[in-house]
Design a protein around this motif. Structure first.
Motif, PDB file in Angstrom:
ATOM      1  N   GLU A  73      -2.767  -7.454   0.826  1.00 49.89           N
ATOM      2  CA  GLU A  73      -1.711  -6.904  -0.038  1.00 49.89           C
ATOM      3  C   GLU A  73      -0.374  -7.451   0.457  1.00 49.89           C
ATOM      4  N   ILE A  74       0.036  -8.605  -0.074  1.00 53.54           N
ATOM      5  CA  ILE A  74       1.291  -9.237   0.327  1.00 53.54           C
ATOM      6  C   ILE A  74       2.063  -9.637  -0.920  1.00 53.54           C
ATOM      7  N   TYR A  75       3.310  -9.173  -0.973  1.00 56.04           N
ATOM      8  CA  TYR A  75       4.161  -9.407  -2.127  1.00 56.04           C
ATOM      9  C   TYR A  75       5.492  -9.957  -1.626  1.00 56.04           C
ATOM     10  N   GLN A  76       5.787 -11.190  -2.010  1.00 50.32           N
ATOM     11  CA  GLN A  76       7.003 -11.861  -1.557  1.00 50.32           C
ATOM     12  C   GLN A  76       7.952 -12.074  -2.730  1.00 50.32           C
ATOM     13  N   GLY A  77       9.229 -12.245  -2.413  1.00 53.19           N
ATOM     14  CA  GLY A  77      10.223 -12.471  -3.446  1.00 53.19           C
ATOM     15  C   GLY A  77      10.518 -11.221  -4.261  1.00 53.19           C
ATOM     16  N   VAL A  78      10.352 -10.054  -3.635  1.00 59.65           N
ATOM     17  CA  VAL A  78      10.547  -8.779  -4.327  1.00 59.65           C
ATOM     18  C   VAL A  78      11.916  -8.218  -3.953  1.00 59.65           C
ATOM     19  N   ALA A  79      12.851  -8.282  -4.874  1.00 60.30           N
ATOM     20  CA  ALA A  79      14.206  -7.792  -4.610  1.00 60.30           C
ATOM     21  C   ALA A  79      14.252  -6.265  -4.635  1.00 60.30           C
ATOM     22  N   ASP A  80      13.577  -5.663  -5.602  1.00 59.96           N
ATOM     23  CA  ASP A  80      13.544  -4.204  -5.741  1.00 59.96           C
ATOM     24  C   ASP A  80      12.134  -3.741  -5.379  1.00 59.96           C
ATOM     25  N   LYS A  81      11.975  -3.225  -4.181  1.00 60.74           N
ATOM     26  CA  LYS A  81      10.650  -2.956  -3.626  1.00 60.74           C
ATOM     27  C   LYS A  81       9.961  -1.727  -4.211  1.00 60.74           C
ATOM     28  N   LEU A  82      10.705  -0.722  -4.641  1.00 63.81           N
ATOM     29  CA  LEU A  82      10.099   0.512  -5.140  1.00 63.81           C
ATOM     30  C   LEU A  82       9.226   0.287  -6.378  1.00 63.81           C
ATOM     31  N   PRO A  83       9.677  -0.429  -7.398  1.00 61.63           N
ATOM     32  CA  PRO A  83       8.786  -0.655  -8.548  1.00 61.63           C
ATOM     33  C   PRO A  83       7.486  -1.373  -8.158  1.00 61.63           C
ATOM     34  N   LYS A  84       7.573  -2.326  -7.232  1.00 65.45           N
ATOM     35  CA  LYS A  84       6.361  -3.033  -6.794  1.00 65.45           C
ATOM     36  C   LYS A  84       5.407  -2.072  -6.093  1.00 65.45           C
ATOM     37  N   LEU A  85       5.953  -1.209  -5.215  1.00 63.89           N
ATOM     38  CA  LEU A  85       5.103  -0.241  -4.535  1.00 63.89           C
ATOM     39  C   LEU A  85       4.484   0.722  -5.536  1.00 63.89           C
ATOM     40  N   MET A  86       5.253   1.187  -6.512  1.00 66.94           N
ATOM     41  CA  MET A  86       4.717   2.102  -7.525  1.00 66.94           C
ATOM     42  C   MET A  86       3.596   1.436  -8.319  1.00 66.94           C
ATOM     43  N   GLU A  87       3.756   0.161  -8.618  1.00 58.39           N
ATOM     44  CA  GLU A  87       2.716  -0.598  -9.330  1.00 58.39           C
ATOM     45  C   GLU A  87       1.419  -0.627  -8.519  1.00 58.39           C
ATOM     46  N   ILE A  88       1.528  -0.879  -7.225  1.00 60.90           N
ATOM     47  CA  ILE A  88       0.357  -0.916  -6.341  1.00 60.90           C
ATOM     48  C   ILE A  88      -0.325   0.448  -6.308  1.00 60.90           C
ATOM     49  N   LEU A  89       0.462   1.490  -6.137  1.00 57.60           N
ATOM     50  CA  LEU A  89      -0.087   2.833  -6.042  1.00 57.60           C
ATOM     51  C   LEU A  89      -0.737   3.270  -7.351  1.00 57.60           C
ATOM     52  N   GLU A  90      -0.081   3.013  -8.472  1.00 61.51           N
ATOM     53  CA  GLU A  90      -0.634   3.395  -9.771  1.00 61.51           C
ATOM     54  C   GLU A  90      -1.949   2.675 -10.040  1.00 61.51           C
ATOM     55  N   LYS A  91      -2.025   1.400  -9.671  1.00 65.44           N
ATOM     56  CA  LYS A  91      -3.246   0.605  -9.853  1.00 65.44           C
ATOM     57  C   LYS A  91      -4.420   1.248  -9.110  1.00 65.44           C
ATOM     58  N   ASN A  92      -4.129   1.842  -7.956  1.00 64.30           N
ATOM     59  CA  ASN A  92      -5.174   2.429  -7.123  1.00 64.30           C
ATOM     60  C   ASN A  92      -5.299   3.947  -7.270  1.00 64.30           C
ATOM     61  N   GLY A  93      -4.485   4.553  -8.128  1.00 63.70           N
ATOM     62  CA  GLY A  93      -4.530   5.996  -8.325  1.00 63.70           C
ATOM     63  C   GLY A  93      -4.014   6.783  -7.130  1.00 63.70           C
ATOM     64  N   ASP A  94      -3.045   6.215  -6.410  1.00 65.15           N
ATOM     65  CA  ASP A  94      -2.519   6.846  -5.207  1.00 65.15           C
ATOM     66  C   ASP A  94      -1.057   7.247  -5.412  1.00 65.15           C
ATOM     67  N   SER A  95      -0.470   7.875  -4.378  1.00 66.78           N
ATOM     68  CA  SER A  95       0.894   8.387  -4.503  1.00 66.78           C
ATOM     69  C   SER A  95       1.746   8.005  -3.290  1.00 66.78           C
ATOM     70  N   LEU A  96       3.045   8.160  -3.450  1.00 68.70           N
ATOM     71  CA  LEU A  96       3.993   7.870  -2.366  1.00 68.70           C
ATOM     72  C   LEU A  96       3.727   8.725  -1.132  1.00 68.70           C
ATOM     73  N   GLU A  97       3.190   9.904  -1.337  1.00 68.56           N
ATOM     74  CA  GLU A  97       2.885  10.817  -0.236  1.00 68.56           C
ATOM     75  C   GLU A  97       1.891  10.198   0.747  1.00 68.56           C
ATOM     76  N   GLN A  98       1.107   9.255   0.283  1.00 68.02           N
ATOM     77  CA  GLN A  98       0.088   8.617   1.120  1.00 68.02           C
ATOM     78  C   GLN A  98       0.612   7.383   1.858  1.00 68.02           C
ATOM     79  N   CYS A  99       1.929   7.176   1.796  1.00 66.40           N
ATOM     80  CA  CYS A  99       2.527   5.979   2.385  1.00 66.40           C
ATOM     81  C   CYS A  99       3.310   6.279   3.658  1.00 66.40           C
ATOM     82  N   ALA A 100       3.226   5.345   4.570  1.00 61.37           N
ATOM     83  CA  ALA A 100       4.146   5.251   5.701  1.00 61.37           C
ATOM     84  C   ALA A 100       4.856   3.925   5.499  1.00 61.37           C
TER      85      ALA A 100
END
Length: 158
Positions: A73-100
């Motif tokens: 799971e490597i994403y480069q060239g991402v200026a706004d990181k939150l939308p990318k993280l939300m995309e990853i989590l939504e794809k997997n059915g997970d939430s921000l609460e599960q992140c460090a």
């Protein structure tokens, strides 16, 4: 340990010391800590934590390091990181609460703030930006690129 499923990592200033060595043909070198790599591979992963790299720069060096550590799971060239993280989590059915999240600068702040507000955990190297340090649940005793990520991982799994 909280129910942490993802370890989201910045690169420059977190996995590295923040120095970018440039030659006439562009970036030529970055220094990574073997201690951080060991923590990712031999502490985080065996504890069910998936490493995710989200970085603003694009670098073949980072791609090579991620491959060496078996980080898929490597994403480069991402200026706004939150939308990318939300995309990853939504794809997997997970939430921000599960992140460090371990980051060091203002481009990490929005992601870190949302994770913390959702009940996740945020950490940073000792030499992080003041705003990031004030937000962090854990501030490593080490600087970026010098074992701060390993220290955060060890703290997470205690």
């Amino acid at each position: 340990m909280k129910n942490i499923k993802y370890l989201v990592l910045d690169v420059d200033g977190t996995l590295t010391d923040g120095h970018i060595y440039m030659g006439q043909d562009g970036e030529i070198m970055k220094a990574f800590s073997a201690k951080d790599g060991y923590g990712i591979c031999h502490i985080a992963k065996p504890n069910g934590i998936t490493p995710v790299i989200i970085t603003g720069r694009v670098s073949k060096i980072v791609e090579n390091r991620a491959k060496e550590l078996s980080i898929t799971e490597i994403y480069q060239g991402v200026a706004d990181k939150l939308p990318k993280l939300m995309e990853i989590l939504e794809k997997n059915g997970d939430s921000l609460e599960q992140c460090a999240y371990c980051g060091d600068d203002l481009n990490d702040y929005d992601c870190m703030k949302h994770i913390k507000e959702a009940g996740g955990i945020v950490g940073c190297p000792a030499d992080a930006a003041k705003e990031v340090i004030e937000l962090a649940d854990y501030v490593a005793s080490k600087d970026g690129g010098r074992g701060a990520v390993r220290e955060f991982i060890e703290w997470l799994v205690e």
